[in-house]
Each structure stands twice: as structure tokens, then as C-alpha cells.
Motif scaffolding. Structure first.
Motif, PDB file in Angstrom:
ATOM      1  N   SER A  90       0.924  -1.136  -0.028  1.00 34.15           N
ATOM      2  CA  SER A  90       0.077  -0.109   0.019  1.00 34.15           C
ATOM      3  C   SER A  90       0.900   1.229  -0.101  1.00 34.15           C
ATOM      4  O   SER A  90       1.757   1.115   0.695  1.00 34.15           O
ATOM      5  CB  SER A  90      -0.970  -0.172   1.315  1.00 34.15           C
ATOM      6  N   GLY A  91       0.395   2.193  -0.717  1.00 34.27           N
ATOM      7  CA  GLY A  91       1.247   3.381  -0.714  1.00 34.27           C
ATOM      8  C   GLY A  91       1.331   4.130   0.453  1.00 34.27           C
ATOM      9  O   GLY A  91       2.207   5.099   0.652  1.00 34.27           O
ATOM     10  N   GLY A  92       0.425   3.966   1.333  1.00 31.05           N
ATOM     11  CA  GLY A  92       0.239   4.502   2.774  1.00 31.05           C
ATOM     12  C   GLY A  92       0.868   3.725   3.825  1.00 31.05           C
ATOM     13  O   GLY A  92       0.584   4.077   5.182  1.00 31.05           O
ATOM     14  N   ASP A  93       1.439   2.599   3.641  1.00 34.81           N
ATOM     15  CA  ASP A  93       1.790   1.774   4.519  1.00 34.81           C
ATOM     16  C   ASP A  93       3.252   1.322   4.233  1.00 34.81           C
ATOM     17  O   ASP A  93       3.578   0.759   3.113  1.00 34.81           O
ATOM     18  CB  ASP A  93       0.936   0.577   4.756  1.00 34.81           C
ATOM     19  N   SER A  94       4.124   1.048   5.308  1.00 35.49           N
ATOM     20  CA  SER A  94       5.634   0.645   5.056  1.00 35.49           C
ATOM     21  C   SER A  94       5.818  -0.744   5.166  1.00 35.49           C
ATOM     22  O   SER A  94       6.658  -1.204   4.814  1.00 35.49           O
ATOM     23  CB  SER A  94       6.472   1.465   6.347  1.00 35.49           C
ATOM     24  N   GLU A  95       4.613  -1.533   5.620  1.00 35.39           N
ATOM     25  CA  GLU A  95       4.458  -3.038   5.982  1.00 35.39           C
ATOM     26  C   GLU A  95       4.187  -3.879   4.680  1.00 35.39           C
ATOM     27  O   GLU A  95       3.543  -3.068   3.738  1.00 35.39           O
ATOM     28  CB  GLU A  95       3.727  -3.366   7.172  1.00 35.39           C
ATOM     29  N   VAL A  96       4.198  -4.960   4.704  1.00 37.45           N
ATOM     30  CA  VAL A  96       3.718  -5.977   3.630  1.00 37.45           C
ATOM     31  C   VAL A  96       2.447  -6.489   4.455  1.00 37.45           C
ATOM     32  O   VAL A  96       2.671  -7.179   5.201  1.00 37.45           O
ATOM     33  CB  VAL A  96       4.886  -7.043   3.484  1.00 37.45           C
ATOM     34  N   ASN A  97       1.562  -6.638   3.568  1.00 31.62           N
ATOM     35  CA  ASN A  97       0.204  -7.298   4.044  1.00 31.62           C
ATOM     36  C   ASN A  97       0.226  -8.691   3.502  1.00 31.62           C
ATOM     37  O   ASN A  97       0.229  -8.860   2.099  1.00 31.62           O
ATOM     38  CB  ASN A  97      -0.848  -6.580   3.628  1.00 31.62           C
ATOM     39  N   ARG A  98       0.043  -9.731   4.038  1.00 32.98           N
ATOM     40  CA  ARG A  98       0.030 -11.068   3.681  1.00 32.98           C
ATOM     41  C   ARG A  98      -1.584 -11.394   4.027  1.00 32.98           C
ATOM     42  O   ARG A  98      -1.897 -11.539   5.194  1.00 32.98           O
ATOM     43  CB  ARG A  98       1.023 -11.984   4.446  1.00 32.98           C
ATOM     44  N   TYR A  99      -2.230 -11.688   2.955  1.00 29.79           N
ATOM     45  CA  TYR A  99      -3.595 -12.240   3.217  1.00 29.79           C
ATOM     46  C   TYR A  99      -3.843 -13.291   2.039  1.00 29.79           C
ATOM     47  O   TYR A  99      -3.092 -13.690   1.355  1.00 29.79           O
ATOM     48  CB  TYR A  99      -4.639 -11.313   3.106  1.00 29.79           C
ATOM     49  N   TYR A 100      -4.993 -13.919   2.007  1.00 27.59           N
ATOM     50  CA  TYR A 100      -5.636 -14.728   1.261  1.00 27.59           C
ATOM     51  C   TYR A 100      -6.839 -14.355   0.569  1.00 27.59           C
ATOM     52  O   TYR A 100      -7.568 -13.317   0.871  1.00 27.59           O
ATOM     53  CB  TYR A 100      -5.793 -16.169   1.885  1.00 27.59           C
ATOM     54  N   SER A 101      -6.788 -14.653  -0.649  1.00 25.85           N
ATOM     55  CA  SER A 101      -8.001 -14.042  -1.574  1.00 25.85           C
ATOM     56  C   SER A 101      -8.736 -15.199  -2.483  1.00 25.85           C
ATOM     57  O   SER A 101      -8.061 -16.341  -2.616  1.00 25.85           O
ATOM     58  CB  SER A 101      -7.134 -13.129  -2.641  1.00 25.85           C
ATOM     59  N   TYR A 102      -9.839 -14.900  -3.096  1.00 28.76           N
ATOM     60  CA  TYR A 102     -10.537 -15.434  -3.855  1.00 28.76           C
ATOM     61  C   TYR A 102      -9.770 -15.788  -5.034  1.00 28.76           C
ATOM     62  O   TYR A 102      -8.997 -14.613  -5.314  1.00 28.76           O
ATOM     63  CB  TYR A 102     -11.811 -14.823  -4.236  1.00 28.76           C
ATOM     64  N   LEU A 103      -9.767 -17.091  -5.803  1.00 24.83           N
ATOM     65  CA  LEU A 103      -8.888 -17.410  -6.699  1.00 24.83           C
ATOM     66  C   LEU A 103      -9.158 -16.663  -8.184  1.00 24.83           C
ATOM     67  O   LEU A 103      -8.422 -16.547  -8.915  1.00 24.83           O
ATOM     68  CB  LEU A 103      -9.131 -18.785  -7.003  1.00 24.83           C
ATOM     69  N   ARG A 104     -10.476 -16.039  -8.023  1.00 25.20           N
ATOM     70  CA  ARG A 104     -10.987 -15.212  -9.271  1.00 25.20           C
ATOM     71  C   ARG A 104     -10.513 -13.682  -9.252  1.00 25.20           C
ATOM     72  O   ARG A 104     -10.818 -13.112 -10.268  1.00 25.20           O
ATOM     73  CB  ARG A 104     -12.437 -15.325  -9.505  1.00 25.20           C
ATOM     74  N   TYR A 105      -9.722 -13.327  -8.266  1.00 23.80           N
ATOM     75  CA  TYR A 105      -8.991 -12.001  -8.562  1.00 23.80           C
ATOM     76  C   TYR A 105      -8.239 -11.941  -9.416  1.00 23.80           C
ATOM     77  O   TYR A 105      -7.327 -12.926  -9.730  1.00 23.80           O
ATOM     78  CB  TYR A 105      -8.471 -11.595  -7.038  1.00 23.80           C
ATOM     79  N   GLY A 106      -7.731 -10.812 -10.191  1.00 21.57           N
ATOM     80  CA  GLY A 106      -6.740 -10.510 -10.907  1.00 21.57           C
ATOM     81  C   GLY A 106      -5.478  -9.645 -10.214  1.00 21.57           C
ATOM     82  O   GLY A 106      -6.040  -8.538 -10.056  1.00 21.57           O
ATOM     83  N   PHE A 107      -4.441 -10.274 -10.014  1.00 18.69           N
ATOM     84  CA  PHE A 107      -3.315  -9.680  -9.223  1.00 18.69           C
ATOM     85  C   PHE A 107      -2.283  -9.664 -10.405  1.00 18.69           C
ATOM     86  O   PHE A 107      -1.929 -10.447 -11.225  1.00 18.69           O
ATOM     87  CB  PHE A 107      -2.894 -10.413  -8.128  1.00 18.69           C
ATOM     88  N   SER A 108      -1.205  -8.926 -10.021  1.00 18.73           N
ATOM     89  CA  SER A 108       0.040  -8.765 -10.559  1.00 18.73           C
ATOM     90  C   SER A 108       1.019 -10.022  -9.999  1.00 18.73           C
ATOM     91  O   SER A 108       0.567 -10.758  -9.325  1.00 18.73           O
ATOM     92  CB  SER A 108       0.923  -7.666 -10.003  1.00 18.73           C
ATOM     93  N   VAL A 109       1.835 -10.435 -10.999  1.00 21.79           N
ATOM     94  CA  VAL A 109       2.571 -11.818 -10.887  1.00 21.79           C
ATOM     95  C   VAL A 109       4.079 -11.300 -11.036  1.00 21.79           C
ATOM     96  O   VAL A 109       4.509 -10.751 -12.054  1.00 21.79           O
ATOM     97  CB  VAL A 109       2.285 -12.927 -11.675  1.00 21.79           C
ATOM     98  N   ARG A 110       4.973 -11.759 -10.119  1.00 19.93           N
ATOM     99  CA  ARG A 110       6.224 -11.903 -10.168  1.00 19.93           C
ATOM    100  C   ARG A 110       6.864 -13.271 -10.366  1.00 19.93           C
ATOM    101  O   ARG A 110       6.473 -13.990  -9.638  1.00 19.93           O
ATOM    102  CB  ARG A 110       7.027 -11.079  -9.172  1.00 19.93           C
ATOM    103  N   CYS A 111       7.909 -13.351 -11.331  1.00 25.45           N
ATOM    104  CA  CYS A 111       8.450 -14.671 -11.284  1.00 25.45           C
ATOM    105  C   CYS A 111       9.640 -14.738 -10.592  1.00 25.45           C
ATOM    106  O   CYS A 111      10.704 -13.838 -10.431  1.00 25.45           O
ATOM    107  CB  CYS A 111       8.929 -15.166 -12.895  1.00 25.45           C
ATOM    108  N   VAL A 112      10.233 -16.093 -10.082  1.00 30.50           N
ATOM    109  CA  VAL A 112      11.540 -16.132  -9.220  1.00 30.50           C
ATOM    110  C   VAL A 112      12.098 -17.359  -9.902  1.00 30.50           C
ATOM    111  O   VAL A 112      11.325 -18.342 -10.199  1.00 30.50           O
ATOM    112  CB  VAL A 112      11.173 -16.421  -7.835  1.00 30.50           C
ATOM    113  N   ARG A 113      13.571 -17.283  -9.823  1.00 27.63           N
ATOM    114  CA  ARG A 113      14.055 -18.415 -10.493  1.00 27.63           C
ATOM    115  C   ARG A 113      14.103 -19.578  -9.820  1.00 27.63           C
ATOM    116  O   ARG A 113      14.131 -19.681  -8.601  1.00 27.63           O
ATOM    117  CB  ARG A 113      15.596 -17.874 -10.543  1.00 27.63           C
ATOM    118  N   ASP A 114      13.952 -20.857 -10.478  1.00 21.21           N
ATOM    119  CA  ASP A 114      13.935 -22.175  -9.966  1.00 21.21           C
ATOM    120  C   ASP A 114      15.255 -22.284  -9.339  1.00 21.21           C
ATOM    121  O   ASP A 114      16.411 -21.686  -9.676  1.00 21.21           O
ATOM    122  CB  ASP A 114      14.063 -23.223 -11.055  1.00 21.21           C
TER     123      ASP A 114
END
Length: 222
Positions: A198-222
Motif C-alpha cells: 500500500s502506498g500509505g503503509d511501510s509494511e507488507v500485507n499477507r492475506y488470502y484471496s478468492y481465486l478469481r481476483y486478478g493480481f500482478s505476478v512476479r516470477c522467481v528463478r528455480d
């Protein structure tokens, strides 16, 4: 330790080239994924109207503000949003066996995101929690005001997180320019873990979501 990116600064996948960043023992995309194809070349369904988006159990991809869906906050110009933020994927796309990330890369597990957060100084007990956690890890992960594209973090991690917003399970778009939401490939019950910055928060939010939301994706190397 050896460079987890093997001295590579970029990787090309399809028609796009992505900047990479080494954080601890991990190598991450430093940009949001924008592919319209699985790694095997199959097309990912796109331009879904609200009714299909909200009912599909197959992988799907969208661009913030596309079509006639409601845009509740942020820019409704899909051309600008694609150039700035990449694409948004539902969770089914992140676990499709055809591969959303290029060969040798994958959508991170929740545990791999926790590893990233702990590398940036978050305690293990905080990393295992839900909601906003840690101290300044969100600030470290968000693009800075001097980056292009810009946000209001420090980006000391090099992760270059962006406020790409999201598409909810009804098909509406929310919080472009305010929130950056990133899938993990880890299910939790009938939902899945994700992170949001969040642009207004310095922390990271970890939560769970419905599977039909559209979010960004980052890939990480194997």
C-alpha cells in the motif's frame, strides 16, 4: 555466495524483456509479468467480460481498466496501464501446468515470499503472520519516487513493486496507483495467499484471496 541471477541483468520471455534483481539467494523479476501466453505457447484467455471473469475456473489475464468493466479508482486507460503495470492474472493461471513463467522460473510459493521478506529484515514470526507485518519491508519493496515507473517507496531491495491495482471477482477494477497485489502459487483452503503493498503503509500485507481476483505476478528463478 554466488549470484542467484548468474550475472544476468535481464531475461527475455516472448516479446518482452524483464529486468532481474538478486535479493539474498533468490533471483526475481523486477517487473510485473505481461505475457499473454503460457510457456508452451498456448494463449491465456483474455478480454473476459465480467460474467465470464467471475465464473471461470481456467487461467485468465486482464489489463487494468480494459473493456466496459467498472473502474472504481485509478486510471481507466488500459494502454497506459499495460505499459506501466503489466497484466493482471487470476490464480488459476499461476498454477496452470503449461507454465505462466518462462522455463527455469516459476510463480513464487508463499514460503518463497516469506524468504524474501525475511531477507529484507522481517522476523520469522512476523513473516508467518497475516495482515500488515514487519517494519519497513513494504517501503523497501516499492519503487521510489525517482524510479520510472514511480511509487513512494525507497526501493532499496530493487524489487521495484508497483501499484498495479486489481480486478475483483465480479470483474471490477480497484486501487490502480494505490495498491500493488502479487499472487503466490500457494492455496490455503479454497483461497490462495497473496501479498499487497500500500502506498500509505511501510509494511507488507499477507492475506488470502478468492481465486478469481486478478493480481500482478512476479516470477522467481528455480
Amino acid at each position: 555466495s554466488s549470484d542467484p541471477c548468474s550475472n544476468l541483468a535481464t531475461v527475455t520471455y516472448g516479446v518482452d524483456t524483464y529486468d532481474l534483481v538478486a535479493i539474498g539467494d533468490q533471483c526475481w523479476f523486477a517487473e510485473n509479468l505481461r505475457t499473454e501466453y503460457y510457456a508452451n505457447g498456448d494463449v491465456i484467455p483474455s478480454s473476459l467480460d465480467d460474467a465470464i471473469w467471475s465464473s471461470t475456473t481456467a487461467g485468465a489475464v486482464t489489463v487494468y481498466g480494459e473493456g466496459t468493466s467498472s473502474v472504481n479508482s485509478g486510471n481507466d486507460d488500459e494502454v497506459v496501464n499495460l505499459a506501466t503495470y503489466g497484466r493482471l492474472y487470476n490464480w488459476y493461471a499461476t498454477v496452470d501446468v503449461r507454465g505462466l513463467c518462462p522455463s527455469g522460473w516459476h510463480v513464487p510459493q508463499d514460503s518463497e515470499l516469506r524468504t524474501l521478506e525475511m531477507e529484507l529484515g522481517m522476523s520469522e514470526s512476523d513473516a508467518n503472520g497475516t495482515g500488515y507485518r514487519g517494519t519497513d519491508q513494504g517501503t523497501q519493496m516499492m519503487s521510489s519516487a525517482s524510479d520510472l515507473p514511480a511509487w513512494n517507496g525507497t526501493n532499496t531491495s530493487g524489487f521495484s513493486g508497483l501499484a498495479g491495482g486489481y480486478r475483483d471477482y465480479f470483474g471490477d477494477f480497484y486501487d490502480g496507483g494505490y495498491y500493488g497485489c502479487f499472487w503466490s502459487a500457494s492455496a490455503v483452503g479454497t483461497d490462495a495467499w497473496f501479498r499487497f503493498l500500500s502506498g500509505g503503509d511501510s509494511e507488507v500485507n499477507r492475506y488470502y484471496s478468492y481465486l478469481r481476483y486478478g493480481f500482478s505476478v512476479r516470477c522467481v528463478r528455480d
